[in-house]
Motif scaffolding. Structure first.
Motif: not given
Length: 342
Positions: A14-35
């Motif tokens: 539900q966002t028109l921004n773009y997303i990447v998945s990263v890990g925080l100590s191995g746990r998956k997080m989907s975060v908005i890419v913001d320059t």
């Protein structure tokens, strides 16, 4: 070294921004890419005010590698420069470094700074400084948080500069595309998946806003017609992956709208939608010819905005289709090239 992460449209979140998945100590997080911002943060349990996110929320107390940033650290003291808000020390012992970041659209995140192992694809970054958000509100969709790719020392780019040389690139897929784009850290251009040659333009310094990426917009053309405006070449325009719709100074927007209506004439108009004021009812047309828009930058670099970036479909039946560019209120406001046109 290099790290490459798939980058996808945030529509499913539900966002028109773009997303990447990263890990925080191995746990998956989907975060908005913001320059257009610097601090990387995720929502953390226990949370005071949080929006609903898709992935499980990060719980620092369950991570053996998590450490909080102390109040008297140089990192905490540098927060004022990095975020515009000083690090506030909480009265609870041990004193943690609290942060507040507010965004241009009124969204905000508040919480404390922490250190954790960040996983970017196959690369691990230890002692990564990030925000553990306990009070977050705004237009983040269902993302876990946000990745800050600005230029300050807190940003992901700066924190990983010893590994990647402070270089990153991204390729955005169209919003509807099933295929992913990519976010790449490191300067090895052989891994880029560009279909046309890369052209280069200078990033111009802005002493008032040193953490942003400003380009020199020297012109705009629609079809074969170059627009006239005294603002070209005078003002830096911000390249921002975390803004959706491009916003232009009023003098440039007026010229663009006028020329676009000349070339795209004879179609019934429709009411404006949100900040978009040039809309059409195209529901009774099978196909239409849409003029291309080109943005020109110093060094003869061009950004071609094709059909997918020219029109925003406010209604899926095409009864309200809008020119996907907006006007700033004042000539001296900061122009932004949003991800819809990138």
């Amino acid at each position: 070294s290099e790290a490459e992460i798939p980058l996808t449209s945030g529509i499913k979140l539900q966002t028109l921004n773009y997303i990447v998945s990263v890990g925080l100590s191995g746990r998956k997080m989907s975060v908005i890419v913001d320059t257009g911002s610097d601090l990387t943060w995720v929502q953390c349990q226990p949370c005071r005010v949080c929006y609903t996110q898709q992935d499980p929320m990060f719980n620092p107390s369950l991570s053996p590698s998590y450490r909080s940033v102390s109040c008297n650290s140089s990192t905490c003291q540098s927060l004022l420069i990095e975020t515009g808000n000083p690090g506030i020390c909480s009265g609870i012992a041990p004193q943690m470094c609290n942060y507040v970041v507010s965004y241009g659209d009124g969204s905000y995140t508040r919480g404390e700074l922490g250190l954790e192992t960040l996983n970017l694809g196959t690369v691990s970054v230890s002692n990564f400084i990030f925000g553990c958000g306990r009070n977050n509100k705004g237009l983040f969709g269902g993302a876990s948080g946000l990745m800050g790719l600005g230029r300050s020392s807190l940003s992901l780019v700066s924190q990983t500069s010893a590994m990647f040389g402070g270089v990153f690139s991204y390729c955005l897929p169209s919003a509807e595309a099933a295929t992913a784009g990519s976010l790449i850290f490191g300067g090895d251009s052989s891994v880029y998946r560009n279909s046309t040659p890369i052209s280069y333009t200078d990033i111009i310094p802005n002493p008032q806003l040193p953490t942003f990426y400003f380009l020199n917009l020297t012109g705009v053309s629609i079809g074969a017609v170059a627009l006239e405006s005294p603002s070209f070449g005078k003002v830096g325009i911000l390249m921002d992956s975390g803004t959706v719709i491009t916003r232009l100074p009023p003098s440039i927007y007026r010229a663009l709208k006028g020329e676009f209506l000349k070339q795209f004439s004879g179609f019934p108009s429709a009411p404006g939608f949100s900040i978009l004021d040039t809309c059409f009812n195209l529901s009774s047309y099978q196909e239409v010819d849409i003029p291309d828009i080109k943005m020109h930058f110093s060094g003869n670099a061009e950004l071609l905005v094709d059909v997918t970036g020219v029109f925003y479909f406010a209604k899926s039946d095409a009864s309200q289709v809008c020119l996907a560019v907006a006007s700033l209120t004042y000539e001296e406001d900061i122009g932004i090239i949003g991800n819809y046109q990138q």
